[in-house]
Design a protein around this motif. Structure first.
Motif, PDB file in Angstrom:
ATOM      1  N   GLN A  81      74.434  47.311 -13.039  1.00  0.00           N
ATOM      2  CA  GLN A  81      74.998  46.850 -14.526  1.00  0.00           C
ATOM      3  C   GLN A  81      75.092  45.423 -14.582  1.00  0.00           C
ATOM      4  O   GLN A  81      76.017  44.972 -13.698  1.00  0.00           O
ATOM      5  CB  GLN A  81      75.693  47.818 -15.096  1.00  0.00           C
ATOM      6  N   LYS A 122      74.384  43.822 -20.159  1.00  0.00           N
ATOM      7  CA  LYS A 122      73.135  44.935 -20.096  1.00  0.00           C
ATOM      8  C   LYS A 122      73.610  46.359 -19.793  1.00  0.00           C
ATOM      9  O   LYS A 122      74.832  46.481 -19.517  1.00  0.00           O
ATOM     10  CB  LYS A 122      72.188  44.568 -19.047  1.00  0.00           C
ATOM     11  N   GLN A 123      72.815  47.207 -20.254  1.00  0.00           N
ATOM     12  CA  GLN A 123      73.106  48.496 -20.052  1.00  0.00           C
ATOM     13  C   GLN A 123      72.988  49.036 -18.629  1.00  0.00           C
ATOM     14  O   GLN A 123      72.349  48.383 -17.928  1.00  0.00           O
ATOM     15  CB  GLN A 123      72.326  49.638 -20.763  1.00  0.00           C
TER      16      GLN A 123
END
Length: 125
Positions: free
Chosen positions: A39, A43-44
């Motif tokens: 990660q 961001k995911q």
């Protein structure tokens, strides 16, 4: 219970290499799959690489040809060898395991996922 302990992160220059390790410990009966996610800020979390108990592997397109996942079943440990690192590989890397925990007597808990605490990988000159 179960613990996943990661090691091997750090600061590396672009083009360099690192090897991450993740050891699972506790009352583990069996491990179905182990893998690495990452990660980056903002961001995911995304899958980087994973391996099953039968040895099959899966990689994100962005790391194919540069990263290699391997597993030592006797040690309940998974490794991630990262070569040709790029600045965009900078992230916190998390170990993941889908496993079965042995309970008391002949009881076994249903399979579930466990996560490590994460290790920082920074690729920068």
């Amino acid at each position: 219970q179960v613990q996943l302990v990661e090691s091997g992160g750090g600061l590396v220059q672009p083009g360099g290499s690192l090897r991450l390790s993740c050891a699972a410990s506790g009352s583990i009966f069996s491990i179905n799959s182990m893998g690495w996610y990452r990660q980056a800020p903002g961001k995911q979390r995304e899958l980087v690489a994973a391996t099953t108990d039968t040895g099959s592997t899966n990689y994100a397109d962005s790391v194919k040809g540069r990263f290699t996942i391997s597993r030592d079943n006797a040690k309940n440990t998974v490794y991630l060898r990262m070569n040709k690192l790029k600045p965009e590989d900078t992230a916190v890397y998390y170990c993941n395991a889908d496993l079965i925990v042995r309970g008391s007597g002949s009881y076994y808990y249903p399979p579930r996922e466990y996560w490590g605490q994460g290790t920082q990988v920074t690729v920068s000159s």
